[in-house]
Design a protein around this motif. Structure first.
Motif, PDB file in Angstrom:
ATOM      1  N   TYR A 234       0.814  -1.218   0.000  1.00 57.12           N
ATOM      2  CA  TYR A 234       0.000   0.000   0.000  1.00 57.12           C
ATOM      3  C   TYR A 234       0.847   1.268   0.000  1.00 57.12           C
ATOM      4  CZ  TYR A 234      -0.203   0.300   5.256  1.00 57.12           C
ATOM      5  OH  TYR A 234       0.065   0.410   6.591  1.00 57.12           O
ATOM      6  N   ILE A 238       0.136   4.812  -1.967  1.00 57.62           N
ATOM      7  CA  ILE A 238       0.373   6.161  -1.428  1.00 57.62           C
ATOM      8  C   ILE A 238       1.270   6.950  -2.386  1.00 57.62           C
ATOM      9  CG2 ILE A 238       1.421   7.473   0.459  1.00 57.62           C
ATOM     10  CD1 ILE A 238       0.563   5.201   2.348  1.00 57.62           C
ATOM     11  N   ALA A 248      -3.340  11.251   1.086  1.00 57.96           N
ATOM     12  CA  ALA A 248      -3.679   9.901   1.548  1.00 57.96           C
ATOM     13  C   ALA A 248      -3.841   9.913   3.053  1.00 57.96           C
ATOM     14  CB  ALA A 248      -2.588   8.917   1.134  1.00 57.96           C
ATOM     15  N   VAL A 250      -3.901   7.242   6.336  1.00 56.19           N
ATOM     16  CA  VAL A 250      -3.652   5.884   6.817  1.00 56.19           C
ATOM     17  C   VAL A 250      -4.227   5.774   8.216  1.00 56.19           C
ATOM     18  CG1 VAL A 250      -1.922   4.115   7.280  1.00 56.19           C
ATOM     19  CG2 VAL A 250      -1.501   5.829   5.515  1.00 56.19           C
ATOM     20  N   VAL A 299       0.104  13.341   3.603  1.00 54.19           N
ATOM     21  CA  VAL A 299      -0.265  12.065   4.212  1.00 54.19           C
ATOM     22  C   VAL A 299      -0.449  12.230   5.721  1.00 54.19           C
ATOM     23  CG1 VAL A 299       0.386   9.662   4.595  1.00 54.19           C
ATOM     24  CG2 VAL A 299       1.007  10.765   2.452  1.00 54.19           C
TER      25      VAL A 299
END
Length: 747
Positions: A234, A238, A248, A250, A299
């Motif tokens: 994954y 990203i 993104a 998480v 992120v």
DNA sequence: CTCAGTGACACT
DNA sequence: GTGTCACTGAGA
């Protein structure tokens, strides 16, 4: 024309949602000069106070109304996107939460988002202070060369306190200058490290990157055993989001897991992502909130609440360890963050990846039925073999009375530590013993608040209720008959297991890992480090050890009681046990050497244990899904829990009964069934699910009862619940109903 | 008669 | 969520 009329002339009417427990928007007059648009934050008078709110809509043709209050000001906050507002509305409706409360989830962090206070930097002016003490001289020396420093850095360099610097500023020897605010997180480089992927990983990574580039809603289940390299896969998704200039998110179930993740992330992308959880300071969270909204942040890795960040262009959501119960939020708005993440992704037209070694049943069903893409990594990356599982039938080769470790397990532990390797003993029970009774009169220690057995904690010399947290001192004599030295501890907890282990292996270095030990996440991290370095021979742990932590030296896992939890009457007991034991036994193994797991059980033929032993997860999923389907349990029927609370156990129970009665009197389809999960023994109109085991918890000073509503697929369980809440008796105060919908079929 | 404590209620 | 109001029981 009066001044007041002049002011309102041409004013617009805006509908504002305030972050309070109200489901409707309130209308305010807004001066046109503010130029308000939906999503803008405003300051509003609300009752006797000032509050903030978010413009939900601007009325095009305001109906004439008197007595509207006026928006006080516009707040300098990023606009909440239409997508996020739609998500908030959806979530509020779905979880039966007032919309204002749902809004609050998304804006709470911004409440502290005062425009960044200018960070002050300090530098020498060249002029000398009146009195030059040695300490002051050190400061000036450190500040030499026209460089500017943060106050703390300068104080550290001169080995003095910040007071000295303040004094020098007062005397003009040091000046302050405003510095631009520190960026929330450094820029990430999608190509910082080239990925090294095995063929199976490559295939999965390609599917994900394609979906990210497509910029459309697409959910995936990324399934693979511990160590199969899901994270690397994954990371590529990203990277794809970053290359497209997107963001993104998480999501992680536990704060304790994030540290390890951040390191791996930094190794791949050059810098750490922004970290978001309850341990992060309010100030920092406020800045992350803004960073997400401006797009400056790409992120974010964090806990449940990160789901509500106002991302500007979210392209990808990862839900790590999607089966984890920690994704369930129970106080305030109750929602399942994993499912809400799928919905958020749908609103954002983003890809979403649920990862797990042991997916939840609902996710597996969604994957099998093609609603989610199903990506699988079968082997462990680097060809690390799966552990060898071996049952110990406690009926045949159990330990002697009062002992819990079977001879064969003890032997295996001995051999393991003799080779200089590590062994883990897993028992999912905190404390010393789950039950204390008097040998003379048979008295059993029960919780005075909720009737559950009190668990002895010998380290603390206390009896603790694991249900509601009630604690009392462990007496020396029986409170019933007064007998001395007659109290007997029944059954094992990790503390007692540690005692037995220490007797069996007096020279071994033993560590007990249990969530109730003081020290919190900090201590846990330290202890996990020490384990990884080989500072212990035997680790004894509760379910804490199953949560994805790395044990690189571990070669043997002993499951002390595999049957624990199977008979609890919880509709998810089988699933939970299977997941837990799979995660725990999966910790065994080092390098390319297979690990070994010994599983103590009284019922090796039980379907869950048998499936575990066979190493065939497919078999487990097939049998559990078939069973759920037959029983109409989630995901094939919808289960909602009403949590009823009161200030003491009796009030809570009275409320629960009243609500159950109301449920049965409510006109409705006969297909709904309301049940009490234990605890309401003589209410004949209530269907009992499972044994009565006092399902009350004491949360924030209130006692809680749980009622279940079961409705078949397709039924509008929410409508029923809404009516039920409306019909719930409100007299004598305190009926607080929280809805915990196990959400299925929302797509 | 006052005062703290508890709930119910409204908030545009 | 939070401020206000009415009501309660304990104490002056």
């Amino acid at each position: 024309m009066s001044a007041a009329q002049d002011e309102t002339k041409g004013a617009r009417v805006v509908d504002v949602l305030a972050p309070v427990a109200v489901d409707v928007t309130y209308s305010y007059l807004a001066p046109p000069a503010l130029g308000l648009e939906p999503g803008d934050s405003v300051k509003i008078p609300l009752g006797a106070r000032e509050a903030y709110g978010v413009v939900w809509s601007v009325e095009k043709t305001p109906s004439p109304r008197s007595n509207l209050k006026t928006v006080t000001a516009r707040l300098e906050r990023p606009t909440l996107s239409q997508k996020l507002r739609d998500f908030i509305d959806w979530l509020a409706r779905y979880t039966l939460t007032p919309r204002g409360m749902a809004l609050r989830l998304a804006t709470r962090a911004a409440e502290d988002a005062a425009p960044d206070a200018a960070r002050l930097l300090y530098r020498a002016t060249g002029s000398k202070p009146e009195r030059l003490t040695p300490t002051r001289a050190r400061v000036l020396e450190a500040a030499e060369g026209g460089m500017s420093f943060a106050k703390k850095a300068l104080a550290e360099a001169a080995a003095c306190s910040s007071g000295v610097i303040d004094a020098l500023v007062d005397e003009g020897a040091i000046e302050t200058i405003a510095a631009p605010p520190e960026p929330v997180a450094a820029a990430l480089d999608p190509d910082f490290t080239a990925p090294v992927l095995e063929p199976a990983q490559q295939v999965a990574a390609e599917a994900l990157t394609q979906a990210v580039h497509a910029r459309a809603f697409k959910p995936f289940l990324l399934e693979g055993v511990t160590g199969s390299g899901k994270t690397e896969v994954y990371f590529e998704a990203i990277a794809a989001a970053l290359k497209d200039g997107g963001q993104a998110l998480v999501m992680m179930p536990e704060i304790a897991l994030t540290a390890q993740f951040l390191e791996r992330f930094a190794a791949r992308f050059g810098e750490k992502p922004a970290e978001w959880h309850s341990g992060v300071s309010e100030r920092k969270r406020a800045r992350i909130w803004r960073g997400a909204a401006t797009g400056e942040l790409s992120v974010v890795a964090g806990a449940r609440s990160a789901l509500f960040l106002p991302f500007r262009h979210l392209r990808l959501i990862i839900v790590d360890e999607e089966h984890e119960g920690a994704y369930k939020q129970d106080d305030g708005a109750s929602y399942h963050a994993r499912d809400m993440a799928v919905v958020r992704a749908r609103f954002e037209d983003a890809a979403i990846v649920l990862t797990s070694a042991t997916p939840s049943i609902e996710t597996r069903v969604n994957a099998e039925r093609g609603r989610y893409g199903h990506l699988r990594l079968h082997a462990r990356a680097g060809s690390r073999p799966m552990p060898i599982l071996d049952p110990i039938d406690m009926r045949v080769e159990g330990p002697q009375r009062g002992r819990w470790i079977a001879p064969r397990l003890a032997l295996a532990v001995g051999e393991t530590i003799a080779r200089g390797e590590q062994a883990l003993l897993f028992l999912n029970r905190r404390g010393y013993a789950p039950l204390t009774l008097c040998r003379d009169c048979g008295h059993r220690f029960r919780c005075t608040q909720c009737d559950a057995w009190l668990v002895e904690h010998r380290f603390r010399r206390a009896l603790v209720c694991h249900h509601c947290g009630h604690t009392e001192r462990r007496p020396d004599t029986c409170p019933e008959c007064g007998a001395e030295d007659a109290l007997a501890a029944c059954g094992p907890g990790v503390e007692r297991l540690a005692e037995e282990t220490a007797t069996l292996f007096p020279d071994a270095r033993i560590l007990v890992l249990s969530s109730d030990f003081p020290g919190g996440a900090e201590r846990l991290r330290r202890e996990l480090d020490e384990i990884a370095k080989g500072a212990f021979d035997i680790v004894i742990g509760t379910q804490l050890v199953a949560k994805g932590h790395n044990f690189p030296l571990l070669t043997l896992v002993g499951v002390v009681d595999a049957d624990l939890g199977l008979g609890s009457g919880d509709p998810r007991a089988a699933e939970r046990t299977f997941q837990l034991l799979n995660q725990v036994t999966g910790r065994a193994g080092r390098g390319d050497k297979p690990g070994r797991a010994l599983i103590q059980t009284f019922q090796p033929e039980h379907p869950v244990i048998a499936a575990l032993l066979s190493g065939d997860a497919e078999k487990f999923y097939a049998q559990e899904i078939a069973l759920r389907e037959r029983a109409g349990l989630p995901p094939f029927g919808r289960l909602a829990a009403l949590i009823v609370s009161g200030k003491d156990a009796a009030t809570a129970e009275a409320h629960a009964r009243a609500l159950a009665r109301a449920a049965h009197e409510l006109p409705r389809s006969p297909r709904y069934r309301v049940a009490a999960l234990g605890g309401l023994p003589d209410a004949d109109e209530i269907m009992m699910l499972g044994p009565a085991e006092a399902p009350i918890g004491l949360i924030r000073g209130r006692f809680r009862y749980r009622l279940l509503v079961k409705a078949p697929r397709g039924a509008d369980v929410q409508a029923f619940l809404r009516d039920l809440i409306a019909a719930a008796p409100k007299e004598r105060g305190g009926v607080r109903v929280q809805i915990d919908v196990d959400p299925q079929n929302f797509m």
